[in-house]
Design a protein around this motif. Structure first.
Motif, mmCIF file in Angstrom:
data_model
loop_
_atom_site.group_PDB
_atom_site.id
_atom_site.type_symbol
_atom_site.label_atom_id
_atom_site.label_comp_id
_atom_site.label_asym_id
_atom_site.label_seq_id
_atom_site.Cartn_x
_atom_site.Cartn_y
_atom_site.Cartn_z
ATOM 1 N N VAL A 29 0.768 -1.172 -0.053
ATOM 2 C CA VAL A 29 0.015 -0.254 -0.365
ATOM 3 C C VAL A 29 0.524 1.544 0.175
ATOM 4 O O VAL A 29 0.538 1.880 -0.976
ATOM 5 N N ARG A 30 1.764 0.981 0.957
ATOM 6 C CA ARG A 30 2.859 2.541 1.025
ATOM 7 C C ARG A 30 3.948 2.078 -0.720
ATOM 8 O O ARG A 30 3.516 3.811 -1.190
ATOM 9 N N ASP A 31 3.734 1.793 -1.401
ATOM 10 C CA ASP A 31 4.468 1.326 -2.402
ATOM 11 C C ASP A 31 3.455 2.251 -3.415
ATOM 12 O O ASP A 31 3.808 3.391 -4.282
ATOM 13 N N PHE A 32 2.262 1.991 -3.113
ATOM 14 C CA PHE A 32 1.438 2.420 -4.323
ATOM 15 C C PHE A 32 1.237 3.499 -3.893
ATOM 16 O O PHE A 32 0.900 4.783 -4.902
ATOM 17 N N LEU A 33 0.901 4.154 -2.560
ATOM 18 C CA LEU A 33 0.495 5.811 -2.789
ATOM 19 C C LEU A 33 1.295 6.245 -2.935
ATOM 20 O O LEU A 33 1.667 7.048 -3.744
ATOM 21 N N GLN A 34 2.966 6.240 -2.375
ATOM 22 C CA GLN A 34 4.598 6.724 -3.486
ATOM 23 C C GLN A 34 4.436 6.637 -4.583
ATOM 24 O O GLN A 34 5.331 7.708 -4.988
ATOM 25 N N SER A 35 4.552 5.564 -5.232
ATOM 26 C CA SER A 35 4.792 5.646 -6.868
ATOM 27 C C SER A 35 3.331 5.744 -7.993
ATOM 28 O O SER A 35 3.292 6.250 -8.385
ATOM 29 N N ASP A 36 1.718 5.666 -7.354
ATOM 30 C CA ASP A 36 1.084 5.584 -8.207
ATOM 31 C C ASP A 36 0.149 7.063 -7.702
ATOM 32 O O ASP A 36 -0.295 7.795 -9.089
ATOM 33 N N VAL A 37 0.019 6.889 -6.393
ATOM 34 C CA VAL A 37 -1.032 8.696 -5.973
ATOM 35 C C VAL A 37 -0.252 9.099 -6.278
ATOM 36 O O VAL A 37 -0.459 10.639 -6.668
ATOM 37 N N LEU A 38 0.846 9.731 -4.987
ATOM 38 C CA LEU A 38 1.774 10.985 -5.279
ATOM 39 C C LEU A 38 2.020 11.520 -5.664
ATOM 40 O O LEU A 38 2.222 12.672 -6.219
ATOM 41 N N PRO A 39 2.030 11.180 -7.246
ATOM 42 C CA PRO A 39 2.483 11.797 -8.658
ATOM 43 C C PRO A 39 1.347 12.653 -9.270
ATOM 44 O O PRO A 39 1.513 13.487 -9.872
ATOM 45 N N ALA A 40 0.573 11.954 -8.591
ATOM 46 C CA ALA A 40 -0.743 12.442 -9.734
ATOM 47 C C ALA A 40 -1.721 13.879 -9.004
ATOM 48 O O ALA A 40 -3.021 13.720 -9.534
ATOM 49 N N VAL A 41 -1.144 13.912 -7.733
ATOM 50 C CA VAL A 41 -2.332 14.492 -6.636
ATOM 51 C C VAL A 41 -1.803 15.564 -5.875
ATOM 52 O O VAL A 41 -0.130 16.109 -6.246
ATOM 53 N N GLU A 42 -2.417 16.371 -6.352
ATOM 54 C CA GLU A 42 -1.551 18.046 -5.607
ATOM 55 C C GLU A 42 -1.951 18.664 -4.058
ATOM 56 O O GLU A 42 -3.034 18.125 -3.897
ATOM 57 N N GLY A 43 -2.042 19.432 -3.766
ATOM 58 C CA GLY A 43 -2.434 20.369 -2.783
ATOM 59 C C GLY A 43 -2.047 19.218 -1.457
ATOM 60 O O GLY A 43 -1.267 19.067 -0.951
ATOM 61 N N ARG A 44 -3.777 19.544 -0.821
ATOM 62 C CA ARG A 44 -3.656 18.749 -0.095
ATOM 63 C C ARG A 44 -3.622 17.325 0.337
ATOM 64 O O ARG A 44 -3.184 16.425 1.266
ATOM 65 N N VAL A 45 -4.191 16.987 -0.858
ATOM 66 C CA VAL A 45 -4.239 15.735 -0.937
ATOM 67 C C VAL A 45 -2.510 14.747 -1.231
ATOM 68 O O VAL A 45 -2.731 13.858 -0.613
ATOM 69 N N ARG A 46 -1.394 15.641 -1.624
ATOM 70 C CA ARG A 46 -0.315 14.970 -1.938
ATOM 71 C C ARG A 46 -0.112 15.714 -0.160
ATOM 72 O O ARG A 46 0.745 14.320 -0.392
ATOM 73 N N TYR A 47 -0.503 16.586 0.509
ATOM 74 C CA TYR A 47 0.271 16.233 1.735
ATOM 75 C C TYR A 47 -0.014 15.178 2.682
ATOM 76 O O TYR A 47 0.297 14.600 2.789
ATOM 77 N N HIS A 48 -1.366 15.348 2.266
ATOM 78 C CA HIS A 48 -1.927 14.079 3.288
ATOM 79 C C HIS A 48 -1.425 12.192 2.733
ATOM 80 O O HIS A 48 -1.136 11.040 3.609
ATOM 81 N N THR A 49 -1.253 12.235 1.629
ATOM 82 C CA THR A 49 -0.873 10.915 1.039
ATOM 83 C C THR A 49 0.934 10.865 1.570
ATOM 84 O O THR A 49 0.794 9.762 2.338
ATOM 85 N N ARG A 50 1.633 12.165 1.111
ATOM 86 C CA ARG A 50 3.072 11.871 1.491
ATOM 87 C C ARG A 50 2.726 11.415 3.319
ATOM 88 O O ARG A 50 3.449 10.774 4.115
ATOM 89 N N VAL A 51 1.775 11.872 4.460
ATOM 90 C CA VAL A 51 1.732 11.258 5.713
ATOM 91 C C VAL A 51 1.203 10.546 5.742
ATOM 92 O O VAL A 51 1.816 9.052 6.251
ATOM 93 N N ALA A 52 0.565 9.916 5.281
ATOM 94 C CA ALA A 52 0.228 8.604 4.682
ATOM 95 C C ALA A 52 1.273 7.613 4.468
ATOM 96 O O ALA A 52 1.738 6.306 4.879
#
Length: 116
Positions: free
Chosen positions: A19-42
């Motif tokens: 799950v961590r790898d998915f968030l870091q590799s797939d989600v993080l590059p595709a989001v901005e702002g608040r969602v990006r910040y919360h994804t980095r925290v996750a």
């Protein structure tokens, strides 16, 4: 990775890592702002959980052994013994406290450790 019966592969740590790898590799590059910040925290939280699952049992056993050498059963008893002056404020106590902090950092943020 140690397997625990009756659980098969993947282990809890492997699931967390996926799950961590998915968030870091797939989600993080595709989001901005608040969602990006919360994804980095996750991502960081999942890294902590993964390290605790992997390191926690051995760390707990090592910590219990160090406490036993000081003649106390747990952290609460150690704190009471320190307050009451029953544990000398010397090398053995400082070594136990240093190792406890190092173990916590290995889980929370290993980057803060200058050496291991």
């Amino acid at each position: 990775m140690t397997r625990t019966e009756p659980h098969d592969v993947p282990t809890a740590a492997e699931l967390v890592a996926a799950v961590r790898d998915f968030l870091q590799s797939d989600v993080l590059p595709a989001v901005e702002g608040r969602v990006r910040y919360h994804t980095r925290v996750a991502v960081n939280v999942l890294g902590m959980v993964e390290r605790e699952l992997e390191l926690g049992p051995a760390q707990a056993a090592e910590h219990a052994a160090r406490l036993a050498e000081l003649g106390v059963a747990d952290d609460a008893e150690l704190a009471a013994a320190i307050r009451e002056g029953r544990v000398p404020d010397d090398g053995p106590l400082l070594a136990v406290l240093e190792q406890a902090v190092r173990a916590k950092l290995k889980v929370a943020n290993p980057g803060y450790l200058t050496h291991d």
